[in-house]
Each structure stands twice: as structure tokens, then as C-alpha cells.
Design a protein around this motif. Structure first.
Motif, PDB file in Angstrom:
ATOM      1  N   VAL A 181       0.851  -1.198   0.000  1.00 26.12           N
ATOM      2  CA  VAL A 181       0.000   0.000   0.000  1.00 26.12           C
ATOM      3  C   VAL A 181       0.887   1.249   0.000  1.00 26.12           C
ATOM      4  O   VAL A 181       1.642   1.496   0.954  1.00 26.12           O
ATOM      5  N   ILE A 182       0.783   2.034  -1.066  1.00 23.97           N
ATOM      6  CA  ILE A 182       1.577   3.255  -1.203  1.00 23.97           C
ATOM      7  C   ILE A 182       0.668   4.428  -0.830  1.00 23.97           C
ATOM      8  O   ILE A 182      -0.301   4.714  -1.541  1.00 23.97           O
ATOM      9  N   GLY A 183       0.959   5.093   0.286  1.00 28.52           N
ATOM     10  CA  GLY A 183       0.089   6.195   0.688  1.00 28.52           C
ATOM     11  C   GLY A 183       0.474   6.784   2.028  1.00 28.52           C
ATOM     12  O   GLY A 183       1.492   6.401   2.617  1.00 28.52           O
ATOM     13  N   GLY A 184      -0.363   7.695   2.502  1.00 30.88           N
ATOM     14  CA  GLY A 184      -0.069   8.435   3.736  1.00 30.88           C
ATOM     15  C   GLY A 184      -0.848   7.905   4.930  1.00 30.88           C
ATOM     16  O   GLY A 184      -1.174   6.711   5.000  1.00 30.88           O
ATOM     17  N   ASN A 185      -1.180   8.813   5.842  1.00 33.21           N
ATOM     18  CA  ASN A 185      -1.783   8.439   7.123  1.00 33.21           C
ATOM     19  C   ASN A 185      -3.056   7.591   7.028  1.00 33.21           C
ATOM     20  O   ASN A 185      -3.123   6.501   7.609  1.00 33.21           O
ATOM     21  N   GLY A 186      -4.042   8.092   6.276  1.00 31.45           N
ATOM     22  CA  GLY A 186      -5.308   7.367   6.163  1.00 31.45           C
ATOM     23  C   GLY A 186      -5.085   6.003   5.526  1.00 31.45           C
ATOM     24  O   GLY A 186      -5.648   4.989   5.958  1.00 31.45           O
ATOM     25  N   SER A 187      -4.242   5.988   4.503  1.00 31.63           N
ATOM     26  CA  SER A 187      -3.985   4.745   3.759  1.00 31.63           C
ATOM     27  C   SER A 187      -3.317   3.714   4.645  1.00 31.63           C
ATOM     28  O   SER A 187      -3.629   2.527   4.598  1.00 31.63           O
ATOM     29  N   GLN A 188      -2.378   4.147   5.473  1.00 34.44           N
ATOM     30  CA  GLN A 188      -1.655   3.196   6.325  1.00 34.44           C
ATOM     31  C   GLN A 188      -2.509   2.769   7.520  1.00 34.44           C
ATOM     32  O   GLN A 188      -2.303   1.690   8.067  1.00 34.44           O
ATOM     33  N   THR A 189      -3.485   3.585   7.886  1.00 39.27           N
ATOM     34  CA  THR A 189      -4.469   3.133   8.880  1.00 39.27           C
ATOM     35  C   THR A 189      -5.250   1.971   8.280  1.00 39.27           C
ATOM     36  O   THR A 189      -5.535   0.967   8.944  1.00 39.27           O
ATOM     37  N   GLY A 190      -5.566   2.083   6.990  1.00 38.95           N
ATOM     38  CA  GLY A 190      -6.233   0.981   6.277  1.00 38.95           C
ATOM     39  C   GLY A 190      -5.343  -0.254   6.223  1.00 38.95           C
ATOM     40  O   GLY A 190      -5.814  -1.384   6.409  1.00 38.95           O
ATOM     41  N   SER A 191      -4.043  -0.058   5.981  1.00 36.78           N
ATOM     42  CA  SER A 191      -3.094  -1.184   5.929  1.00 36.78           C
ATOM     43  C   SER A 191      -3.118  -1.937   7.253  1.00 36.78           C
ATOM     44  O   SER A 191      -3.176  -3.162   7.293  1.00 36.78           O
ATOM     45  N   GLN A 192      -3.068  -1.178   8.331  1.00 39.61           N
ATOM     46  CA  GLN A 192      -3.039  -1.780   9.669  1.00 39.61           C
ATOM     47  C   GLN A 192      -4.331  -2.553   9.933  1.00 39.61           C
ATOM     48  O   GLN A 192      -4.310  -3.666  10.482  1.00 39.61           O
TER      49      GLN A 192
END
Ligand code: F6P
Length: 323
Positions: free
Chosen positions: A99-110
Motif C-alpha cells: 500500500v503506497i500512501g499516507g496516514n489514512g492509507s496506512q491506517t487501512g493497511s493496519q
């Protein structure tokens, strides 16, 4: 590992294409199949996946934006949305996602990891507000775009002895504004991390004129309590007393759409290739970021639990250098 997928999510950032390319080619080099997910988490839910070969990512390293498209998906924030996403991935035999992205995206990753699906994140956001990477993909290019605008505004401001407010992006983070102010030689900077008194801004601008400066530039972060529109309104309401007419330039999305410079292409390539290496080692639940010049994996649990701090000593430096 046989099949992985890659997606870009949230605001696009210059260098995302270089990161996609690196995931695909590093994966192909290992004999894996790599799928691109269109439109971020929305595409993960709808199963919008396309196989990508090494040739499919030719000619993209120099392009801004993201060839896969991006989105901010509300459905993915629900457990049912994430279940659908995992189902789509399993149907295609995909075993892990980058997942390439910022805060919201990495919250999704988690959140995906917590549901048992392997994910490695790659730090990408022009806001530079992501814990786990001192610099994220896109920041350097966005900053250079802001500087080009500031340099130009300084030329016209100097010709007319004018004062300008330049609003830059950054969501709730003042990083872009602060760095742009220092590198652009601004007279003042307004960031969300520090309370701003418009009267102090007026003093800074007046002092600049008194010291013989032909221009007055204030870089304003969009997330500050007084953004550019708010400050301009204040100065307009107190025009007689403050004696300033402020012109406003809002850079907005112009900062995001540029072609990535060398720094972002290299950072994106290194972080994305390292993400694939982590997956090969069986690691997941981490974010690849840059810390003290090294590529470092930080637990996604820590990334989402911590707020990245802005070095406020740089604000003092900006004020000293504005003399
Ligand atoms: O997170 C990147 C960013 O460009 C922020 O700086 C800005 O506040 C936001 O995205 C704008 O989002 P959108 O493109 O959805 O309007």
C-alpha cells in the motif's frame, strides 16, 4: 509467495508511479505475479485488479500522479468493506498487498493486517505527516513546486512593494509551509502547530519594510487556525490601523501534480523495492520509510498510534533568517 498486489491510496504524490514500477519489477524479478489495484481501496473492494508486467510500467518513472488511480474509500473504513476486499484478493490468489500512501492509507493497511491479511506500507504523502519516515515520497517535489511559486511571487511583490500570503497544502501539518518559508526566504510563516497572532504577522511585515525589504511574503499552511483567507480578512478589517493590503495566492493541488524530481524517484524506488524484499522475508504489518538516510521498517501499529512531531526549532530559524 506467488502473487502480490500494489495500490496507491489517498492524495496522489509525485513519485507514486516510480514506486509502482519498483514493486512490479522487483516482484517480477523474483518470479512473482504482480497485480495493480485501480483506485485504491475502492478497487480492492470491487476486485478491480489488473496483471502488470515489467513492460506495463515502462515510461512511468518520470510521471506525476498515479497510473493506478487513487481514491479515499469510506466503505473500506467498515469491517464489511475490508472483508469484501480480502475476498476479492483471495479469489485472485493474491497473498499480500503493498500500500503506497499516507496516514489514512496506512491506517487501512493496519486494519487489513489486523484481519490477518499481509500488508507492507510505503510512506507517500506530500504532507510529510507520517510517523515512521522523516521524508515521504512526494514531499521534495511538492516543496520545489511551492518554491517556484514563491520565487515568482517575490519578483512581482518586489516590483510593487507588495505583501503576499501564499497558502500551501499539508492538511494539519505545517511541514511544507515551514520548509517553503525557510527555503523561499519568507518574512513570516503560519503553521497549525503554533498559535498565530495576526498582529505579530503585521509587526513582522512592517519591520521588514523598515529594514528596507521591497517585498513581504507570508507562507501560510492550509491547516492553520488563520489560513490565508482568514488572515486576509483580518488585515482587511483592520486596514486603517495595520496599513497593509495583502494579496493571496493559494497553491492548492498545483503542488501535487508535478513530475517527480530525482529525490522522489529514488526514494520511491528504494522504499518500494524494500517493501517487496520484506514480503519475501515473510514480514508484514510494517511501513517502509526513510530514517537518518536508511530504509527502515516501522511497525504499522506504531505508525498509526504515533503523531509525527514537527521540529519547532526550525520555526525559530525561519524567524532569525527573516531578518
Ligand atoms: O494529503 C494530501 C493532501 O494534498 C493535503 O495536503 C490536502 O489537505 C488534501 O490532500 C486535499 O485532498 P483532496 O485532494 O481530496 O481535496
Amino acid at each position: 509467495m506467488k502473487r502480490i498486489a500494489v495500490l496507491t491510496s489517498g492524495g496522489d504524490a509525485p513519485g507514486m508511479n516510480a514506486a509502482i514500477r519498483a514493486v512490479v519489477r522487483t516482484g517480477v524479478d523474483k518470479g512473482w505475479e504482480v497485480f495493480g489495484v485501480r483506485h485504491g481501496y475502492a478497487g480492492l473492494i470491487s476486485g478491480d485488479l489488473l496483471p502488470l508486467s515489467a513492460r506495463d510500467v515502462s515510461g512511468v518513472i518520470q510521471l506525476g500522479g498515479t497510473m493506478l488511480g487513487s481514491a479515499r474509500s469510506l466503505e473500506f473504513k467498515t469491517e464489511e468493506g475490508r472483508r469484501k476486499a480480502i475476498r476479492s484478493l483471495s479469489e485472485r490468489g493474491v497473498e499480500a498487498v503493498v500500500v503506497i500512501g499516507g496516514n489514512g492509507s496506512q491506517t487501512g493497511s493496519q486494519a487489513l493486517c489486523q484481519m490477518g491479511f499481509p500488508v507492507v506500507g510505503v510512506a507517500s504523502t506530500i504532507d510529510n505527516d507520517l510517523y515512521g519516515s522523516e521524508t515521504c515520497i512526494g514531499v521534495d517535489t511538492a516543496l520545489n513546486i511551492a518554491l517556484e511559486a514563491i520565487d515568482r511571487l517575490k519578483v512581482t511583490a518586489s516590483s510593487h512593494q507588495r505583501a503576499f500570503l501564499i497558502e500551501v497544502m499539508g492538511r494539519n501539518c505545517g511541514y511544507l509551509a515551514l520548509m517553503a518559508a525557510i527555503a523561499g526566504g519568507a518574512e513570516a510563516v503560519v503553521i497549525p502547530e503554533v498559535d498565530t497572532d495576526p498582529e505579530e504577522i503585521a509587526v513582522a511585515l512592517r519591520c521588514g519594510y523598515e529594514r528596507g525589504k521591497p517585498h513581504a511574503l507570508v507562507v501560510v499552511a492550509e491547516g492553520a487556525e488563520y489560513n490565508a483567507a482568514g488572515l486576509a480578512r483580518y488585515f482587511e478589517e483592520h486596514k486603517e490601523r495595520l496599513g497593509f493590503e495583502l494579496r493571496v495566492s493559494t497553491l492548492g493541488h498545483i503542488q501535487r501534480g508535478g513530475a517527480p524530481g530525482a529525490f522522489d524517484r529514488l526514494l520511491a524506488t528504494r522504499l518500494a523495492a524494500a517493501a517487496v524484499e520484506e514480503l519475501e522475508r515473510g514480514v508484514s504489518g510494517v511501513l517502509m520509510g526513510l530514517i537518518r538516510g536508511e530504509i527502515v521498517a516501522t511497525l504499522l501499529a506504531d505508525v498509526v498510534a504515533n503523531k509525527k512531531a514537527l521540529d519547532l526549532s526550525l520555526l525559530e530559524l525561519a524567524q532569525v533568517l527573516a531578518k
